[in-house]
Write an enzyme that holds these catalytic residues in place. Structure first.
Site, PDB file in Angstrom:
ATOM      1  N   ARG A   1      -6.281  -4.343  31.240  1.00 30.33           N
ATOM      2  CA  ARG A   1      -7.327  -4.002  30.249  1.00 30.33           C
ATOM      3  C   ARG A   1      -6.730  -3.884  28.845  1.00 30.33           C
ATOM      4  NH1 ARG A   1      -8.707   1.603  32.748  1.00 30.33           N
ATOM      5  NH2 ARG A   1      -6.432   1.484  32.798  1.00 30.33           N
TER       6      ARG A   1
ATOM      7  N   ASP B 275      -4.611  15.129   9.353  1.00 32.30           N
ATOM      8  CA  ASP B 275      -4.316  13.739   9.729  1.00 32.30           C
ATOM      9  C   ASP B 275      -4.737  12.839   8.578  1.00 32.30           C
ATOM     10  OD1 ASP B 275      -4.989  13.565  13.360  1.00 32.30           O
ATOM     11  OD2 ASP B 275      -3.348  14.432  12.188  1.00 32.30           O
TER      12      ASP B 275
ATOM     13  N   ARG C 104       3.688   2.350  -1.217  1.00 29.04           N
ATOM     14  CA  ARG C 104       3.107   3.674  -1.473  1.00 29.04           C
ATOM     15  C   ARG C 104       4.248   4.691  -1.456  1.00 29.04           C
ATOM     16  NH1 ARG C 104      -2.738   4.003  -0.158  1.00 29.04           N
ATOM     17  NH2 ARG C 104      -3.460   1.946   0.560  1.00 29.04           N
TER      18      ARG C 104
ATOM     19  N   HIS D  25       6.641   9.942  -2.421  1.00 24.45           N
ATOM     20  CA  HIS D  25       5.818  11.123  -2.694  1.00 24.45           C
ATOM     21  C   HIS D  25       6.276  12.354  -1.909  1.00 24.45           C
ATOM     22  CE1 HIS D  25       2.358   8.031  -3.415  1.00 24.45           C
ATOM     23  NE2 HIS D  25       3.225   8.058  -4.418  1.00 24.45           N
TER      24      HIS D  25
ATOM     25  N   LYS E  44       5.854  15.261   7.802  1.00 23.19           N
ATOM     26  CA  LYS E  44       4.966  14.150   8.151  1.00 23.19           C
ATOM     27  C   LYS E  44       5.471  13.427   9.387  1.00 23.19           C
ATOM     28  CE  LYS E  44       3.891  13.582   3.283  1.00 23.19           C
ATOM     29  NZ  LYS E  44       4.320  12.902   2.053  1.00 23.19           N
TER      30      LYS E  44
ATOM     31  N   HIS F 162       8.721  10.613   0.766  1.00 21.04           N
ATOM     32  CA  HIS F 162       8.244   9.612   1.720  1.00 21.04           C
ATOM     33  C   HIS F 162       7.630   8.446   0.980  1.00 21.04           C
ATOM     34  CE1 HIS F 162       5.124   8.123   4.762  1.00 21.04           C
ATOM     35  NE2 HIS F 162       6.304   7.678   5.164  1.00 21.04           N
TER      36      HIS F 162
ATOM     37  N   TYR G 130      -0.810   9.308   9.726  1.00 26.10           N
ATOM     38  CA  TYR G 130       0.251  10.300   9.779  1.00 26.10           C
ATOM     39  C   TYR G 130      -0.304  11.719   9.792  1.00 26.10           C
ATOM     40  CZ  TYR G 130      -0.082   9.530   4.688  1.00 26.10           C
ATOM     41  OH  TYR G 130      -0.517   9.326   3.404  1.00 26.10           O
TER      42      TYR G 130
ATOM     43  N   LYS H  13      -0.339   5.284 -10.566  1.00 28.98           N
ATOM     44  CA  LYS H  13       0.464   6.524 -10.455  1.00 28.98           C
ATOM     45  C   LYS H  13       1.902   6.180 -10.088  1.00 28.98           C
ATOM     46  CE  LYS H  13       0.293   9.111  -6.639  1.00 28.98           C
ATOM     47  NZ  LYS H  13      -0.140  10.067  -5.592  1.00 28.98           N
ATOM     48  N   ASP H  14       2.074   5.305  -9.127  1.00 30.16           N
ATOM     49  CA  ASP H  14       3.434   5.003  -8.653  1.00 30.16           C
ATOM     50  C   ASP H  14       4.201   4.167  -9.664  1.00 30.16           C
ATOM     51  OD1 ASP H  14       2.653   4.861  -5.077  1.00 30.16           O
ATOM     52  OD2 ASP H  14       2.975   6.534  -6.464  1.00 30.16           O
TER      53      ASP H  14
HETATM   54  C1  T46 Z   1      -2.483  12.015  -0.131  1.00 29.67           C
HETATM   55  C2  T46 Z   1      -3.951  12.322  -0.268  1.00 29.67           C
HETATM   56  C3  T46 Z   1      -4.759  11.641  -1.166  1.00 29.67           C
HETATM   57  N1  T46 Z   1      -6.091  11.934  -1.262  1.00 29.67           N
HETATM   58  C4  T46 Z   1      -6.901  11.164  -2.196  1.00 29.67           C
HETATM   59  C5  T46 Z   1      -6.409  11.195  -3.636  1.00 29.67           C
HETATM   60  C6  T46 Z   1      -6.753   9.824  -4.169  1.00 29.67           C
HETATM   61  O1  T46 Z   1      -8.082   9.853  -4.696  1.00 29.67           O
HETATM   62  C7  T46 Z   1      -6.743   8.919  -2.945  1.00 29.67           C
HETATM   63  C8  T46 Z   1      -5.506   8.057  -2.848  1.00 29.67           C
HETATM   64  O2  T46 Z   1      -4.382   8.903  -2.965  1.00 29.67           O
HETATM   65  P1  T46 Z   1      -2.923   8.289  -3.217  1.00 29.67           P
HETATM   66  O3  T46 Z   1      -3.031   7.141  -4.175  1.00 29.67           O
HETATM   67  O4  T46 Z   1      -2.012   9.431  -3.575  1.00 29.67           O
HETATM   68  O5  T46 Z   1      -2.584   7.704  -1.772  1.00 29.67           O
HETATM   69  P2  T46 Z   1      -1.119   7.169  -1.340  1.00 29.67           P
HETATM   70  O6  T46 Z   1      -0.479   6.411  -2.456  1.00 29.67           O
HETATM   71  O7  T46 Z   1      -1.310   6.513  -0.023  1.00 29.67           O
HETATM   72  O8  T46 Z   1      -0.290   8.513  -1.153  1.00 29.67           O
HETATM   73  C9  T46 Z   1       0.318   8.853   0.079  1.00 29.67           C
HETATM   74  O9  T46 Z   1       1.421   8.005   0.202  1.00 29.67           O
HETATM   75  C10 T46 Z   1       2.647   8.507   0.701  1.00 29.67           C
HETATM   76  C11 T46 Z   1       3.232   7.447   1.597  1.00 29.67           C
HETATM   77  C12 T46 Z   1       2.602   9.820   1.359  1.00 29.67           C
HETATM   78  O10 T46 Z   1       3.461  10.153   2.174  1.00 29.67           O
HETATM   79  C13 T46 Z   1       1.587  10.803   0.962  1.00 29.67           C
HETATM   80  O11 T46 Z   1       0.911  11.294   2.111  1.00 29.67           O
HETATM   81  C14 T46 Z   1       0.604  10.328  -0.005  1.00 29.67           C
HETATM   82  O12 T46 Z   1       1.120  10.649  -1.272  1.00 29.67           O
HETATM   83  O13 T46 Z   1      -6.814   9.800  -1.803  1.00 29.67           O
HETATM   84  C15 T46 Z   1      -6.680  12.918  -0.495  1.00 29.67           C
HETATM   85  O14 T46 Z   1      -7.884  13.182  -0.596  1.00 29.67           O
HETATM   86  N2  T46 Z   1      -5.908  13.617   0.392  1.00 29.67           N
HETATM   87  C16 T46 Z   1      -4.559  13.354   0.533  1.00 29.67           C
HETATM   88  O15 T46 Z   1      -3.887  14.005   1.373  1.00 29.67           O
END
Ligand code: T46
Length: 186
Positions: free
Chosen positions: A23, A47, A59, A62, A72, A119, A132, A169-170
């Site tokens: 399956r 989560d 990404r 952070h 994480k 991370h 994660y 941001k990054d």
């Molecule tokens: C991290 C996070 C983000 N958000 C919102 C804030 C923004 O409006 C949107 C995208 O966030 P961001 O651009 O920070 O997402 P990533 O670039 O994937 O950030 C993550 O990427 C690396 C790999 C990580 O380990 C972190 O968990 C986290 O920083 O989701 C939320 O609402 N809750 C959250 O826990």
């Protein structure tokens, strides 16, 4: 479940068993007892899931500062990433050192990063989904970033600057020098 300590102390790679049959498969992707035996704490409060549509999406790097630090436990449910942890604990003998591991829906491995590590990941395939578990809740004000391609860290990413796809941001993240004092080595 297979447990592998990696070259950077504190970072653990685990691979839960996957039971295939005609399956498909079944897997206990998280089992508190097994994870605790692997040295991974059992208190997860959030989560997360992200989808990256292109190969080469970066990404990170952070973290969240105390008291909102996050351990994480990262896994990939579609596609593949090269997942990176960087020791940002001031005073640590491995401060500024990094480790990279391929996590994929194929290899079914997961990576554990405790509080104090930056991370980040780069996707190796299109439409990669990363899930994660976090030991701390999201707290925007305590979020910090370090640029993925910081010369001081010398992370050997499998993607060029030209091909990397990053958030605004990054793209504007500071060098690793900014991380001095973010976390204390205990
Ligand atoms: C991290 C996070 C983000 N958000 C919102 C804030 C923004 O409006 C949107 C995208 O966030 P961001 O651009 O920070 O997402 P990533 O670039 O994937 O950030 C993550 O990427 C690396 C790999 C990580 O380990 C972190 O968990 C986290 O920083 O989701 C939320 O609402 N809750 C959250 O826990």
């Amino acid at each position: 479940m297979k447990v592998e300590a990696l070259s950077l102390p504190g970072i653990v790679k685990v691979t839960p068993a996957r039971f295939g049959d005609n399956r498909g498969f079944f897997s206990e992707t998280y089992n508190q007892k097994n994870m605790a035996e692997a040295g991974i704490p059992d208190l997860f409060v959030q989560d997360n899931q992200s989808l990256s549509r292109q190969k080469g999406v970066v990404r990170g790097l952070h973290c969240q500062l105390a008291p909102h630090g996050q351990g994480k436990l990262v896994r990939v449910t579609r596609g593949a990433i090269w997942d990176v942890a960087v020791d940002a604990r001031t005073g640590s003998p491995t401060y500024g050192q990094w480790v990279g591991v391929e996590l994929s829906a194929e290899n079914w491995s997961q990576l554990w990063l405790p509080v104090g590590f930056l991370h980040g990941f780069v996707t190796l395939e299109e439409n990669t989904e990363v899930q994660y578990k976090c030991t701390g809740l999201y707290d925007k004000a305590s979020e910090r970033s370090v640029r993925w391609d910081c010369e001081q860290l010398g992370i050997e990413w499998p993607v060029t600057r030209e091909d990397a796809v990053l958030s605004e941001k990054d793209l504007q993240a500071p060098s690793f020098d900014a991380a001095q004092g973010w976390f204390e080595y205990k």
